[in-house]
Write a protein that holds these residues in place. Structure first.
Motif, PDB file in Angstrom:
ATOM      1  N   GLN A   1      -0.507  -7.081   9.443  1.00 29.66           N
ATOM      2  CA  GLN A   1      -0.377  -7.400  10.660  1.00 29.66           C
ATOM      3  C   GLN A   1      -1.401  -8.473  11.162  1.00 29.66           C
ATOM      4  OE1 GLN A   1       2.562  -6.972  12.474  1.00 29.66           O
ATOM      5  NE2 GLN A   1       3.302  -5.774  10.619  1.00 29.66           N
ATOM      6  N   GLY A   2      -1.361  -9.102  12.306  1.00 32.89           N
ATOM      7  CA  GLY A   2      -2.730  -9.684  12.812  1.00 32.89           C
ATOM      8  C   GLY A   2      -2.760 -11.368  12.589  1.00 32.89           C
ATOM      9  N   SER A   3      -3.299 -12.041  13.409  1.00 38.68           N
ATOM     10  CA  SER A   3      -3.617 -13.503  13.142  1.00 38.68           C
ATOM     11  C   SER A   3      -5.312 -13.527  13.388  1.00 38.68           C
ATOM     12  CB  SER A   3      -2.979 -14.197  14.512  1.00 38.68           C
ATOM     13  OG  SER A   3      -3.396 -13.916  15.375  1.00 38.68           O
ATOM     14  N   GLY A   4      -5.633 -13.768  12.137  1.00 36.43           N
ATOM     15  CA  GLY A   4      -7.173 -13.826  11.791  1.00 36.43           C
ATOM     16  C   GLY A   4      -7.757 -15.253  12.016  1.00 36.43           C
ATOM     17  N   SER A   5      -9.023 -15.351  11.961  1.00 36.21           N
ATOM     18  CA  SER A   5      -9.694 -16.561  12.103  1.00 36.21           C
ATOM     19  C   SER A   5      -9.887 -17.266  10.214  1.00 36.21           C
ATOM     20  CB  SER A   5     -11.118 -16.316  12.399  1.00 36.21           C
ATOM     21  OG  SER A   5     -11.720 -15.401  11.367  1.00 36.21           O
ATOM     22  N   ASN A   6      -9.365 -16.459   9.423  1.00 36.97           N
ATOM     23  CA  ASN A   6      -9.373 -17.347   7.965  1.00 36.97           C
ATOM     24  C   ASN A   6      -8.106 -16.525   7.363  1.00 36.97           C
ATOM     25  OD1 ASN A   6      -9.941 -14.668   6.584  1.00 36.97           O
ATOM     26  ND2 ASN A   6     -12.069 -15.078   7.437  1.00 36.97           N
ATOM     27  N   ALA A   7      -7.905 -17.088   5.936  1.00 40.98           N
ATOM     28  CA  ALA A   7      -6.558 -16.558   5.208  1.00 40.98           C
ATOM     29  C   ALA A   7      -6.722 -15.177   4.777  1.00 40.98           C
ATOM     30  CB  ALA A   7      -6.281 -17.860   4.416  1.00 40.98           C
ATOM     31  N   GLU A   8      -7.922 -14.664   4.817  1.00 40.22           N
ATOM     32  CA  GLU A   8      -7.926 -13.412   3.947  1.00 40.22           C
ATOM     33  C   GLU A   8      -7.153 -12.322   4.721  1.00 40.22           C
ATOM     34  OE1 GLU A   8     -12.027 -12.329   1.878  1.00 40.22           O
ATOM     35  OE2 GLU A   8     -12.539 -12.640   3.896  1.00 40.22           O
ATOM     36  N   VAL A   9      -6.607 -11.712   3.985  1.00 39.67           N
ATOM     37  CA  VAL A   9      -5.623 -10.215   4.403  1.00 39.67           C
ATOM     38  C   VAL A   9      -6.373  -9.068   3.741  1.00 39.67           C
ATOM     39  CG1 VAL A   9      -3.830 -11.785   5.013  1.00 39.67           C
ATOM     40  CG2 VAL A   9      -4.060 -10.666   2.620  1.00 39.67           C
ATOM     41  N   PRO A  10      -5.852  -7.948   4.230  1.00 40.68           N
ATOM     42  CA  PRO A  10      -6.139  -6.502   3.601  1.00 40.68           C
ATOM     43  C   PRO A  10      -5.664  -6.741   2.204  1.00 40.68           C
ATOM     44  CG  PRO A  10      -5.801  -6.153   5.981  1.00 40.68           C
ATOM     45  CD  PRO A  10      -5.404  -7.662   5.517  1.00 40.68           C
ATOM     46  N   VAL A  11      -6.506  -5.985   1.065  1.00 38.33           N
ATOM     47  CA  VAL A  11      -5.717  -6.238  -0.256  1.00 38.33           C
ATOM     48  C   VAL A  11      -6.230  -4.740  -1.022  1.00 38.33           C
ATOM     49  CG1 VAL A  11      -5.530  -8.597  -0.298  1.00 38.33           C
ATOM     50  CG2 VAL A  11      -7.620  -7.641  -0.950  1.00 38.33           C
ATOM     51  N   ILE A  12      -5.640  -4.551  -1.933  1.00 40.21           N
ATOM     52  CA  ILE A  12      -6.165  -3.446  -3.002  1.00 40.21           C
ATOM     53  C   ILE A  12      -7.390  -4.105  -3.597  1.00 40.21           C
ATOM     54  CG2 ILE A  12      -5.578  -1.992  -4.971  1.00 40.21           C
ATOM     55  CD1 ILE A  12      -4.446  -0.956  -2.279  1.00 40.21           C
ATOM     56  N   SER A  13      -8.348  -3.412  -3.957  1.00 45.42           N
ATOM     57  CA  SER A  13      -9.705  -4.056  -4.425  1.00 45.42           C
ATOM     58  C   SER A  13     -10.239  -3.327  -5.515  1.00 45.42           C
ATOM     59  CB  SER A  13     -10.559  -4.669  -3.465  1.00 45.42           C
ATOM     60  OG  SER A  13     -11.692  -4.913  -4.230  1.00 45.42           O
ATOM     61  N   SER A  14     -10.508  -3.902  -6.710  1.00 45.98           N
ATOM     62  CA  SER A  14     -11.282  -2.938  -7.638  1.00 45.98           C
ATOM     63  C   SER A  14     -12.979  -3.228  -7.497  1.00 45.98           C
ATOM     64  CB  SER A  14     -10.666  -3.487  -9.161  1.00 45.98           C
ATOM     65  OG  SER A  14     -10.922  -4.908  -9.170  1.00 45.98           O
TER      66      SER A  14
ATOM     67  N   PHE B   1       0.789  -1.336  -0.059  1.00 50.25           N
ATOM     68  CA  PHE B   1      -0.047   0.053  -0.122  1.00 50.25           C
ATOM     69  C   PHE B   1       0.766   1.052  -0.079  1.00 50.25           C
ATOM     70  CE2 PHE B   1      -1.568  -3.525   2.717  1.00 50.25           C
ATOM     71  CZ  PHE B   1      -2.576  -3.706   2.049  1.00 50.25           C
ATOM     72  N   THR B   2       0.788   2.194  -0.821  1.00 52.11           N
ATOM     73  CA  THR B   2       1.490   3.252  -1.201  1.00 52.11           C
ATOM     74  C   THR B   2       1.049   4.437  -0.222  1.00 52.11           C
ATOM     75  OG1 THR B   2       2.006   2.464  -3.135  1.00 52.11           O
ATOM     76  CG2 THR B   2       2.437   5.009  -2.835  1.00 52.11           C
ATOM     77  N   ASP B   3       1.923   5.122   0.418  1.00 47.57           N
ATOM     78  CA  ASP B   3       1.483   6.268   1.084  1.00 47.57           C
ATOM     79  C   ASP B   3       2.033   7.668   0.152  1.00 47.57           C
ATOM     80  OD1 ASP B   3       0.775   7.553   3.989  1.00 47.57           O
ATOM     81  OD2 ASP B   3       2.698   8.802   3.074  1.00 47.57           O
ATOM     82  N   SER B   4       1.121   8.683   0.015  1.00 39.87           N
ATOM     83  CA  SER B   4       1.578   9.472  -1.213  1.00 39.87           C
ATOM     84  C   SER B   4       2.726  10.757  -0.563  1.00 39.87           C
ATOM     85  CB  SER B   4       0.382  10.442  -1.495  1.00 39.87           C
ATOM     86  OG  SER B   4      -0.706   9.575  -2.098  1.00 39.87           O
ATOM     87  N   THR B   5       2.747  10.698   0.974  1.00 39.56           N
ATOM     88  CA  THR B   5       3.785  11.556   1.403  1.00 39.56           C
ATOM     89  C   THR B   5       5.180  10.945   1.401  1.00 39.56           C
ATOM     90  OG1 THR B   5       3.735  10.466   3.534  1.00 39.56           O
ATOM     91  CG2 THR B   5       2.023  12.370   3.122  1.00 39.56           C
ATOM     92  N   GLY B   6       5.418   9.507   1.345  1.00 41.75           N
ATOM     93  CA  GLY B   6       6.523   8.941   1.200  1.00 41.75           C
ATOM     94  C   GLY B   6       6.947   8.811   2.791  1.00 41.75           C
ATOM     95  N   LYS B   7       6.378   9.076   3.731  1.00 40.05           N
ATOM     96  CA  LYS B   7       6.683   9.214   5.185  1.00 40.05           C
ATOM     97  C   LYS B   7       6.581   7.819   5.610  1.00 40.05           C
ATOM     98  CE  LYS B   7       5.797  13.923   6.117  1.00 40.05           C
ATOM     99  NZ  LYS B   7       5.019  14.910   6.840  1.00 40.05           N
ATOM    100  N   TYR B   8       5.363   6.779   5.109  1.00 37.60           N
ATOM    101  CA  TYR B   8       5.014   5.886   5.759  1.00 37.60           C
ATOM    102  C   TYR B   8       5.098   4.622   4.725  1.00 37.60           C
ATOM    103  CZ  TYR B   8       3.275   8.248   9.944  1.00 37.60           C
ATOM    104  OH  TYR B   8       3.099   9.039  10.722  1.00 37.60           O
ATOM    105  N   THR B   9       5.218   3.382   5.166  1.00 40.00           N
ATOM    106  CA  THR B   9       4.822   2.109   4.475  1.00 40.00           C
ATOM    107  C   THR B   9       3.990   1.353   5.520  1.00 40.00           C
ATOM    108  OG1 THR B   9       6.893   1.131   5.476  1.00 40.00           O
ATOM    109  CG2 THR B   9       7.145   2.055   3.241  1.00 40.00           C
ATOM    110  N   TRP B  10       3.289   0.704   4.776  1.00 38.65           N
ATOM    111  CA  TRP B  10       2.366  -0.043   5.444  1.00 38.65           C
ATOM    112  C   TRP B  10       2.472  -1.634   5.353  1.00 38.65           C
ATOM    113  CZ3 TRP B  10      -1.252   2.654   8.240  1.00 38.65           C
ATOM    114  CH2 TRP B  10      -1.280   4.009   7.538  1.00 38.65           C
ATOM    115  N   SER B  11       2.325  -2.381   6.404  1.00 40.67           N
ATOM    116  CA  SER B  11       2.476  -3.928   6.203  1.00 40.67           C
ATOM    117  C   SER B  11       1.218  -4.444   7.137  1.00 40.67           C
ATOM    118  CB  SER B  11       3.567  -4.283   6.932  1.00 40.67           C
ATOM    119  OG  SER B  11       3.628  -4.059   8.403  1.00 40.67           O
TER     120      SER B  11
END
Length: 214
Positions: free
Chosen positions: A149-162, A137-147
């Motif tokens: 985290q967490g252990s959930g109940s299924n395999a789904e993870v946050p994603v870019i979606s159309s 996930f891109t941050d427009s300021t260039g100050k941050y990067t995202w990763s």
């Protein structure tokens, strides 16, 4: 450990020493809503779709106390739906009146149209534009990067979606299963002014406390 006197804004936002949660503001499903929380001095205000829904006064220090080793921006965890255009402005309460006109979309850091006069105060701005299914996930300021985290109940993870987007072609999909995205940078808001705003669309009421976004 939560602040012994949490800030509550209209039952929708709870602010503690190290945590701010905004949940039941998103009472509607499958509808994009703009939500903003500002701090001006000791006054907190919450806006939904450009209209102030509540205001409260309290002193809270958002810093690395109570044994915390860092203070970072976390997005997701218990929220099932889509987010777009998240902006954190540090040192400035952008909205202080009863209502305001929402920028559509929030300006990029170096925009060619509708430049942001307070761009120097923007701590992070994420529009979540990218390839469908991407987990970076891109941050427009260039100050941050995202990763992710967490252990959930299924395999789904946050994603870019159309599947849905408030602006552009994509947004961030959050599965609401205990997984979230986290910044790589420590952040200390302290007792200073700030504005947090985002577009959110819940697609499911998963019944967890309190469908928190931040």
């Amino acid at each position: 450990q939560r602040h012994k006197n949490p800030i509550q804004l209209n039952g929708n936002c709870y602010a503690y020493d190290r945590m701010m949660q905004a949940g039941p503001a998103y009472s509607l499903l499958n509808v994009w809503q703009h939500v903003a929380i500002t701090r001006q001095g000791n006054t907190y205000r919450m806006y939904v779709n450009g209209s102030k829904v509540s205001e409260t006064v309290q002193t809270t220090n958002f810093n690395m106390d109570n044994g915390a080793t860092d203070l970072r921006v976390l997005i997701g965890a218990e929220f099932t739906g889509y987010l777009d255009d998240i902006r954190l402005t540090k040192g400035l309460a952008r909205y202080t009146g009863s209502s305001f006109t929402i920028e559509q979309p929030l300006s990029d850091v170096t925009p060619t149209v509708n430049p942001d006069p307070n761009v120097a105060s923007v701590e992070t701005l994420s529009n979540f534009e990218g390839a469908n299914g991407a987990t970076t996930f891109t941050d427009s300021t260039g100050k941050y990067t995202w990763s992710t985290q967490g252990s959930g109940s299924n395999a789904e993870v946050p994603v870019i979606s159309s599947n849905f987007a408030r602006f552009g072609a994509t947004s961030l999909y959050l599965p609401g299963n205990g997984k979230y995205i986290k910044t790589n940078q420590n952040l200390s808001l302290g007792t200073g002014n700030f504005t947090i705003e985002l577009w959110a669309m819940r697609i499911e009421d998963n019944g967890t406390r309190p469908n928190a976004v931040l």
